[in-house]
Design a protein around this motif. Structure first.
Motif, PDB file in Angstrom:
ATOM      1  N   GLU A  59       9.793  15.424   4.290  1.00 49.52           N
ATOM      2  CA  GLU A  59       8.438  14.958   4.558  1.00 49.52           C
ATOM      3  C   GLU A  59       8.342  13.435   4.634  1.00 49.52           C
ATOM      4  O   GLU A  59       7.581  12.813   3.903  1.00 49.52           O
ATOM      5  N   ARG A 110       3.538   6.775  12.830  1.00 50.39           N
ATOM      6  CA  ARG A 110       4.210   8.071  12.936  1.00 50.39           C
ATOM      7  C   ARG A 110       4.819   8.222  14.320  1.00 50.39           C
ATOM      8  O   ARG A 110       5.940   8.688  14.469  1.00 50.39           O
ATOM      9  N   LYS A 151       6.859   3.728   4.338  1.00 50.25           N
ATOM     10  CA  LYS A 151       7.581   3.248   5.519  1.00 50.25           C
ATOM     11  C   LYS A 151       8.789   2.410   5.123  1.00 50.25           C
ATOM     12  O   LYS A 151       9.817   2.444   5.798  1.00 50.25           O
ATOM     13  N   SER A 191       0.852  -1.184   0.000  1.00 47.20           N
ATOM     14  CA  SER A 191       0.000   0.000   0.000  1.00 47.20           C
ATOM     15  C   SER A 191       0.893   1.241   0.000  1.00 47.20           C
ATOM     16  O   SER A 191       2.096   1.154   0.268  1.00 47.20           O
ATOM     17  N   GLY A 192       0.306   2.400  -0.285  1.00 45.37           N
ATOM     18  CA  GLY A 192       1.076   3.637  -0.371  1.00 45.37           C
ATOM     19  C   GLY A 192       1.875   3.928   0.891  1.00 45.37           C
ATOM     20  O   GLY A 192       3.073   4.223   0.834  1.00 45.37           O
ATOM     21  N   GLY A 193       1.220   3.809   2.036  1.00 40.80           N
ATOM     22  CA  GLY A 193       1.892   4.110   3.291  1.00 40.80           C
ATOM     23  C   GLY A 193       2.938   3.064   3.653  1.00 40.80           C
ATOM     24  O   GLY A 193       3.972   3.376   4.250  1.00 40.80           O
ATOM     25  N   MET A 194       2.677   1.806   3.294  1.00 40.13           N
ATOM     26  CA  MET A 194       3.660   0.752   3.560  1.00 40.13           C
ATOM     27  C   MET A 194       4.920   1.008   2.743  1.00 40.13           C
ATOM     28  O   MET A 194       6.044   0.820   3.210  1.00 40.13           O
ATOM     29  N   ARG A 195       4.717   1.469   1.507  1.00 42.38           N
ATOM     30  CA  ARG A 195       5.857   1.765   0.641  1.00 42.38           C
ATOM     31  C   ARG A 195       6.655   2.941   1.220  1.00 42.38           C
ATOM     32  O   ARG A 195       7.879   2.940   1.218  1.00 42.38           O
ATOM     33  N   THR A 219       4.682  11.574   5.299  1.00 45.35           N
ATOM     34  CA  THR A 219       3.514  11.774   4.458  1.00 45.35           C
ATOM     35  C   THR A 219       2.848  10.443   4.142  1.00 45.35           C
ATOM     36  O   THR A 219       3.496   9.536   3.633  1.00 45.35           O
ATOM     37  N   GLY A 220       1.569  10.324   4.469  1.00 45.74           N
ATOM     38  CA  GLY A 220       0.841   9.096   4.167  1.00 45.74           C
ATOM     39  C   GLY A 220       1.067   7.985   5.184  1.00 45.74           C
ATOM     40  O   GLY A 220       0.560   6.881   5.011  1.00 45.74           O
ATOM     41  N   VAL A 221       1.838   8.267   6.231  1.00 48.97           N
ATOM     42  CA  VAL A 221       2.086   7.259   7.259  1.00 48.97           C
ATOM     43  C   VAL A 221       1.007   7.382   8.333  1.00 48.97           C
ATOM     44  O   VAL A 221       0.647   8.484   8.744  1.00 48.97           O
ATOM     45  N   ASP A 222       0.468   6.255   8.797  1.00 49.50           N
ATOM     46  CA  ASP A 222      -0.660   6.307   9.730  1.00 49.50           C
ATOM     47  C   ASP A 222      -0.216   6.780  11.118  1.00 49.50           C
ATOM     48  O   ASP A 222       0.967   6.738  11.442  1.00 49.50           O
ATOM     49  N   PRO A 223      -1.168   7.253  11.930  1.00 50.10           N
ATOM     50  CA  PRO A 223      -0.819   7.865  13.215  1.00 50.10           C
ATOM     51  C   PRO A 223      -0.040   6.955  14.163  1.00 50.10           C
ATOM     52  O   PRO A 223       0.823   7.441  14.893  1.00 50.10           O
TER      53      PRO A 223
END
Ligand SMILES: Nc1ncnc2c1ncn2[C@@H]1O[C@H](COP(=O)(O)OP(=O)(O)OP(=O)(O)O)[C@@H](O)[C@H]1O
Ligand SMILES: [Mg+2]
Lengths: 310, 259
Positions: A165, A175, A147, A141-145, A168-172
């Motif tokens: 940045e 983060r 990370k 997924s976008g956020g996994m990528r 960006t797109g990383v979940d709370p």
């Protein structure tokens, strides 16, 4: 104050033009060795340009950039060898798995075998990518990528780490864990320059600089930045935040209004009296349920300085 | 919000043996702002792509604007706007050319296109950049242009996948003003975000975890059910717990009480 050549990053009168537009205008900034320094500012303020200059990726149109005492425009190879950089758009090897990507970067940065496994475990924990070691980067997924990209940038411990940045797109939840890792890396002596659009993260930096239209308009510890708020701030809550905001933005004594989640932040030129509040509550027919003075956050200062939200 | 514009029943999507979306049932009313929340990899994008007719479901049912996702994906595409997480703009075209290009795809008449172009440049603060190459624009400007392009044909349903990621606090607020205006005119907006204060701007939010729905309600109802002050605290409590390492560090989250 330390001497310029012993600082982590020393930027002096730096300028950069793109065509006729001056992206960065005579900026000076010093970051101490081992400091965790944040860069915030609206889109197009010049943060990425400044970071790229630190990373030897562009030639200044004026001024100098020293990284751990070395000139980033001249001593390019030496600066790069001791630097970690994660650009805003980081390219992973899409066909390699999560694990292969990480090991590739560990090899590239020559991370020693005995540190390697520990670091990788730590990174898997923060990124929660452990269960997906064998998945191709392209299928994340976008956020996994994001990370994974971040993990690749963190496999080694450089003298200077520049992150544009990164969250960006990383979940709370991640983060939160990412900032713990940054702290751990800082403890090993690394100087860190990081930009972010999440202003709650500014509070986790030792110092921050706020950039606007190519200039630095405020710099200091998060507390100093907040103390620079020039107006009187109130937090309002009630049944319909948007309606509250509309009402207050029309008042002459109001400087600006902003939605903050389900509340409204109203910035006054001077402190309103109790009778004002009674009058407004009456006019709003019960829609205004709660108001109280609020300590400004970095986000409030940011919005005040760049001017928005009449 | 009486008519429904998106309905799913036990909707499931697998990749091989991996279940990315797991028996999701939702009903979204027209004009509603419906938020999708969840940790990275929860399945939000996959669900949106299925609803946009870009990915076939594995099992279950779904209709979008009354059209079936299995058999009528072409009709769905004409009735929705989609702004993807990695939105596709033509970097070597100027801002104005991108708008014209997308106008062409959606088959807008020339005069209509001119009018929409003016509107987008003005509403999104892009007028100064009409003739700039898209590649050189700051990220936040590209984001606004992508939204403008997704709305060119005035679709009744908008899918926005992390439209505000990487966008500064001022621009994010302006963006949400636009979303509210758009929804106020009757457009249904389905949107994902990792900014928890933006969750408060939605009429209802769905919180996903490993493909499943773990909560679905209005922000107010969720906050009162979990006795939290903000959606950030609700999220950290709920998702943090699921992840098995609860880290509710919010001002009011130390008690760790059971919901
Ligand atoms: N083509 C694919 N092949 C295999 N797995 C996939 C594929 N596409 C997505 N996945 C997996 O499905 C899961 C859900 O991904 P999805 O992109 O829907 O998450 P998301 O909720 O949008 O996350 P994010 O917040 O990071 O954007 C992830 O584990 C992802 O790796
Ligand atoms: Mg996604």
């Amino acid at each position: 104050m330390t001497a310029p050549e012993t600082r982590g990053i020393q930027i002096t009168n730096f300028r950069k033009l793109y065509g006729k537009t001056e992206a960065v205008k005579e900026v000076s900034l010093s970051v101490e060795r081992g400091e965790l320094f944040g860069l915030i500012g609206p889109d197009g303020a010049g943060k990425t340009t400044l970071m790229r200059a630190v990373c030897t990726l562009l030639v200044p149109d004026g001024g100098t950039v020293l990284v751990q005492g070395r000139d980033a425009a001249r001593d390019i190879a030496a600066v790069r060898a001791r630097l970690g950089y994660m650009p805003q758009r980081f390219s992973l090897y899409q066909d390699l798995t999560v694990e292969q990507n990480l090991r590739f970067f560990a090899d590239l940065f020559q991370v020693r075998q005995k540190e390697r496994e520990g670091r990788l475990e730590e990174l898997y924990r923060f990124s929660r990518l452990g269960p997906f070691k064998k998945r191709r980067a392209g299928a994340l997924s976008g956020g996994m990528r994001q990370k994974l990209a971040l993990s690749c940038a963190l496999v080694h411990t450089p003298e200077t780490l520049v992150l544009d940045e990164p969250t960006t797109g990383v979940d709370p939840v991640s983060r939160h864990e990412f900032w713990e890792i940054l702290r751990a890396i800082q403890k090993e002596g690394t100087t860190i320059l990081v930009s972010t659009a999440y202003l709650d993260e500014a509070d986790r930096c030792d110092r921050v600089a706020l950039m606007h239209e190519g200039r630095i308009v405020a710099v200091g510890t998060p507390e100093e930045i907040k103390a620079g708020f020039r107006h009187v701030l109130y937090r309002l809550a009630g049944r319909d935040a948007r309606e509250l905001r509309r009402f207050f933005s029309g008042l002459p004594q109001v400087h600006s209004t902003q939605l903050f989640g389900d509340a409204v932040h109203v910035v006054f030129a001077k402190k309103p009296g109790q009778s004002d509040w009674e009058e407004w509550r009456h006019a709003l027919e019960g829609k205004l349920e709660h108001w109280s003075p609020e300590r400004p956050s970095v986000e409030d200062v940011f919005l005040e300085l760049i001017g928005s939200g009449r | 919000m009486h008519e429904t514009s998106v309905t799913t029943r036990e909707l499931t999507r697998r990749f091989g043996r991996f279940v990315a979306v797991d028996r999701v049932s939702i009903e979204v009313g027209s004009g509603e702002i419906f938020g999708f929340l969840g940790a990275n990899g929860a399945g939000k994008t996959t669900l949106i792509r299925v609803l946009c007719g870009l990915l076939k479901p594995t099992t279950g049912e779904a209709t979008v604007a009354g059209y079936d996702v299995y058999t009528q994906s072409e009709r769905i595409k004409q009735n929705i706007g989609y702004m993807s997480q990695r939105f596709s703009l033509y970097e070597d075209l100027t801002v104005a050319e991108n708008i014209e290009f997308y106008g062409g795809i959606y088959g807008l008449a020339r005069t209509k296109l001119r009018q929409k172009e003016k509107e987008i440049l003005k509403n999104f603060g892009l007028h100064r950049h009409a003739d700039s190459l898209t590649a050189g624009l700051p990220f936040g400007f590209k984001q606004r242009l992508a939204l403008g392009c997704a709305m060119l044909h005035e679709p009744p349903i908008l899918f926005l996948d992390e439209p505000t990621s990487g966008v500064d606090p001022r621009a994010r607020r302006e963006f949400w003003d636009t979303i509210h205006e758009t929804a106020g005119r009757g457009t249904t907006v389905l949107v994902t975000t990792h900014f928890m204060e933006e969750a408060e701007y939605c009429n209802r939010v769905l919180i996903m975890h490993v493909g499943r729905i773990i909560a679905l309600d209005t922000p107010d109802a969720l906050k009162s059910r979990f006795e939290k002050r903000t959606m950030q605290e609700v999220f950290l409590e709920l998702v943090g717990k699921e992840i098995g390492e609860t880290r509710t560090r919010g001002q009011h989250g130390e008690q760790g009480e059971k919901p």
